[in-house]
Write a protein that holds these residues in place. Sequence first.
Motif, PDB file in Angstrom:
ATOM      1  N   GLU A 114      -0.715  -0.589  19.440  1.00 51.95           N
ATOM      2  CA  GLU A 114       0.491   0.216  19.581  1.00 51.95           C
ATOM      3  C   GLU A 114       0.343   1.430  18.669  1.00 51.95           C
ATOM      4  O   GLU A 114      -0.134   1.326  17.544  1.00 51.95           O
ATOM      5  N   MET A 115       0.724   2.613  19.171  1.00 54.24           N
ATOM      6  CA  MET A 115       0.563   3.841  18.397  1.00 54.24           C
ATOM      7  C   MET A 115       1.918   4.498  18.152  1.00 54.24           C
ATOM      8  O   MET A 115       2.824   4.413  18.980  1.00 54.24           O
ATOM      9  N   ILE A 116       2.023   5.169  17.000  1.00 49.29           N
ATOM     10  CA  ILE A 116       3.192   5.992  16.704  1.00 49.29           C
ATOM     11  C   ILE A 116       2.681   7.283  16.077  1.00 49.29           C
ATOM     12  O   ILE A 116       1.763   7.263  15.255  1.00 49.29           O
ATOM     13  N   ALA A 117       3.232   8.416  16.524  1.00 49.70           N
ATOM     14  CA  ALA A 117       2.747   9.710  16.057  1.00 49.70           C
ATOM     15  C   ALA A 117       3.438  10.103  14.759  1.00 49.70           C
ATOM     16  O   ALA A 117       4.634   9.879  14.578  1.00 49.70           O
ATOM     17  N   LYS A 118       2.671  10.686  13.854  1.00 43.25           N
ATOM     18  CA  LYS A 118       3.241  11.288  12.653  1.00 43.25           C
ATOM     19  C   LYS A 118       3.565  12.750  12.949  1.00 43.25           C
ATOM     20  O   LYS A 118       2.817  13.411  13.676  1.00 43.25           O
ATOM     21  N   PRO A 119       4.645  13.262  12.391  1.00 40.14           N
ATOM     22  CA  PRO A 119       5.647  12.566  11.581  1.00 40.14           C
ATOM     23  C   PRO A 119       6.585  11.740  12.452  1.00 40.14           C
ATOM     24  O   PRO A 119       6.929  12.167  13.549  1.00 40.14           O
ATOM     25  N   TYR A 120       6.976  10.572  11.964  1.00 34.95           N
ATOM     26  CA  TYR A 120       7.878   9.729  12.733  1.00 34.95           C
ATOM     27  C   TYR A 120       9.216   9.602  12.006  1.00 34.95           C
ATOM     28  O   TYR A 120       9.293   9.772  10.790  1.00 34.95           O
ATOM     29  N   ARG A 121      10.250   9.318  12.785  1.00 42.73           N
ATOM     30  CA  ARG A 121      11.589   9.149  12.232  1.00 42.73           C
ATOM     31  C   ARG A 121      12.041   7.713  12.395  1.00 42.73           C
ATOM     32  O   ARG A 121      11.369   6.899  13.041  1.00 42.73           O
ATOM     33  N   LEU A 122      13.213   7.419  11.851  1.00 45.81           N
ATOM     34  CA  LEU A 122      13.751   6.065  11.950  1.00 45.81           C
ATOM     35  C   LEU A 122      13.913   5.660  13.406  1.00 45.81           C
ATOM     36  O   LEU A 122      13.592   4.529  13.787  1.00 45.81           O
ATOM     37  N   SER A 123      14.379   6.591  14.262  1.00 45.16           N
ATOM     38  CA  SER A 123      14.565   6.263  15.678  1.00 45.16           C
ATOM     39  C   SER A 123      13.226   5.946  16.344  1.00 45.16           C
ATOM     40  O   SER A 123      13.143   5.085  17.222  1.00 45.16           O
ATOM     41  N   ASP A 124      12.140   6.635  15.928  1.00 44.37           N
ATOM     42  CA  ASP A 124      10.811   6.341  16.467  1.00 44.37           C
ATOM     43  C   ASP A 124      10.377   4.930  16.092  1.00 44.37           C
ATOM     44  O   ASP A 124       9.840   4.184  16.915  1.00 44.37           O
ATOM     45  N   LEU A 125      10.596   4.581  14.822  1.00 44.35           N
ATOM     46  CA  LEU A 125      10.223   3.240  14.357  1.00 44.35           C
ATOM     47  C   LEU A 125      10.970   2.169  15.131  1.00 44.35           C
ATOM     48  O   LEU A 125      10.389   1.159  15.559  1.00 44.35           O
ATOM     49  N   ILE A 126      12.250   2.392  15.318  1.00 42.87           N
ATOM     50  CA  ILE A 126      13.066   1.409  16.027  1.00 42.87           C
ATOM     51  C   ILE A 126      12.523   1.199  17.436  1.00 42.87           C
ATOM     52  O   ILE A 126      12.379   0.071  17.906  1.00 42.87           O
ATOM     53  N   ARG A 127      12.187   2.309  18.102  1.00 42.53           N
ATOM     54  CA  ARG A 127      11.685   2.193  19.483  1.00 42.53           C
ATOM     55  C   ARG A 127      10.355   1.441  19.537  1.00 42.53           C
ATOM     56  O   ARG A 127      10.166   0.558  20.373  1.00 42.53           O
ATOM     57  N   VAL A 128       9.436   1.771  18.628  1.00 43.79           N
ATOM     58  CA  VAL A 128       8.121   1.124  18.643  1.00 43.79           C
ATOM     59  C   VAL A 128       8.231  -0.347  18.241  1.00 43.79           C
ATOM     60  O   VAL A 128       7.595  -1.222  18.858  1.00 43.79           O
ATOM     61  N   LEU A 129       9.056  -0.644  17.257  1.00 47.12           N
ATOM     62  CA  LEU A 129       9.193  -2.030  16.820  1.00 47.12           C
ATOM     63  C   LEU A 129       9.851  -2.877  17.897  1.00 47.12           C
ATOM     64  O   LEU A 129       9.515  -4.055  18.076  1.00 47.12           O
ATOM     65  N   LYS A 130      10.803  -2.288  18.626  1.00 48.86           N
ATOM     66  CA  LYS A 130      11.399  -3.045  19.741  1.00 48.86           C
ATOM     67  C   LYS A 130      10.367  -3.291  20.828  1.00 48.86           C
ATOM     68  O   LYS A 130      10.371  -4.343  21.465  1.00 48.86           O
ATOM     69  N   ALA A 131       9.466  -2.315  21.039  1.00 50.20           N
ATOM     70  CA  ALA A 131       8.434  -2.487  22.070  1.00 50.20           C
ATOM     71  C   ALA A 131       7.485  -3.631  21.716  1.00 50.20           C
ATOM     72  O   ALA A 131       6.915  -4.266  22.598  1.00 50.20           O
ATOM     73  N   LEU A 132       7.303  -3.897  20.414  1.00 48.80           N
ATOM     74  CA  LEU A 132       6.424  -5.000  20.005  1.00 48.80           C
ATOM     75  C   LEU A 132       6.962  -6.351  20.467  1.00 48.80           C
ATOM     76  O   LEU A 132       6.200  -7.293  20.586  1.00 48.80           O
TER      77      LEU A 132
END
Length: 504
Positions: free
Chosen positions: A486-504
Amino acid sequence: MPSVDAIEAERFRQFIMGVTDYAIYMLSPEGVVVTWNAGAQRFKGYHPDEIIGRHFSMFYTDEDRARGRPVLALELARTTGKFEDEGWRVRKDGSRFWASVVIDPIVDPQGELLGFAKITRDITERHQAAAELERAREALFQSQKMEALGKLTGGIAHDFNNLLSVIMNGLELLRMSKEPATIARSVDTMARAAQRGASLTQQLLAFARQQPLKQEAHDVARVIRSFEVVLRRALPDEMHLHLQIAPDLPQAMIDPTQFESALLNLVVNARDAMSETGEVLVDIDAVSLANHQVDRLPAGRYVRMMVKDSGAGMTAETMTRAIEPFFTTKEVGKGTGLGLSQVYGMMQQCQGALALASRVGEGTTVSLYFPAVEHTDAADEGHVAGSAEKVLLVDDQPDVLETAISLFTHLGYEVLSADNAVQALETLRQHPGISILFSDVVMPGMSGVELGKVARREFPDLKIVLASGYVKAALRDQMPDIGNFEMIAKPYRLSDLIRVLKAL
């Protein structure tokens, strides 16, 4: 009389010792050189008497020794079964050469480590050729980009003249008029013109230099409406642009300047795919997707932008190559071959997707899927983890690591941290129950991709997220492996983290 096995073993030893194109030698479990062949002597410069009994780290540069690369190489070979690497190595005379290295652990039938077999090749010429090719490609890319900038210059100059006319005429009205209503209207008009001028300047900068995406939550419909006049100007009078925007669209995470550039590229491609007349439809709506329904996108809600033309369409072969850099079906001088590949690259950075649909004679539809921004409140954020899951955060930048710790703590996770990959592996082994590994990609020593591969082998149930703003050239050979995480682009925000963590 020696046995057949002994004779064969001696022949094999003589063969290895006589090889001159490869440095093939043995190391003790501690990394001390035990044997030395002709190839090693030829391009490293040491006679066997000078090197046997010394530690192999002496071949590494001072920088790599300071970062612990020799120790890491043996550790990875021991734990993963093989270590492969490329990098600078040092000859006896102090000169450097670019080496391809393979280290294999040697174990006895009981699994005890006896030492390591090390093979090194001098691939300096190939490395230099690759570097020259990369420089040539970069020069060509810059040339093509400047050509694209030149094509936009006329339109932007036209816009600036209009904006300057508004401001100059507004100033004249301010000098002449004493009516408050007239003055207020002039100020408002000039303010809008100045804001549009600032936006055009940002577009110029985006084309003139490599800028990272600055993703923020935006109303896509509003961005398109403000850019509509530029899109219409990109089409001749005989062609028509239709905007179809669904009401109540959720916001999407985009960089407005790059988004406008991508949309302009798609409209220009649509124009060039048609003859003298035709229709271009830009359709924006919100869709809910199942897991991997489109490309590798996780299940969720997305803002979809479709650009459809009534042009010649593409063959199946052309569609497979459409996003390749520099690939174009246009005549010489009418296209750089970079437009669609740049759009594809932007969508990858946005953690979105690009989809193509086309038939010869029936036109083409390009669909872009942007992750929708879910509105979260404190109650939502506090329940992302579901329970106090353990997460291990890995980043070599202290400030970035500290910020990540704060974000994950805010989301209710029990947080452990490490500032390098070796320390992260030790933490995973010493602290059972870690459910998520969240690591930077580009780090000194072992990269986040290498860390993810080792961690997944040792901890199959571990969920892994890799974060990166870009991938260095040295890591490009690991790009196929990046897709496994799973990838997340920098810079990331709290909303990005929430979306990626939910996808896990």
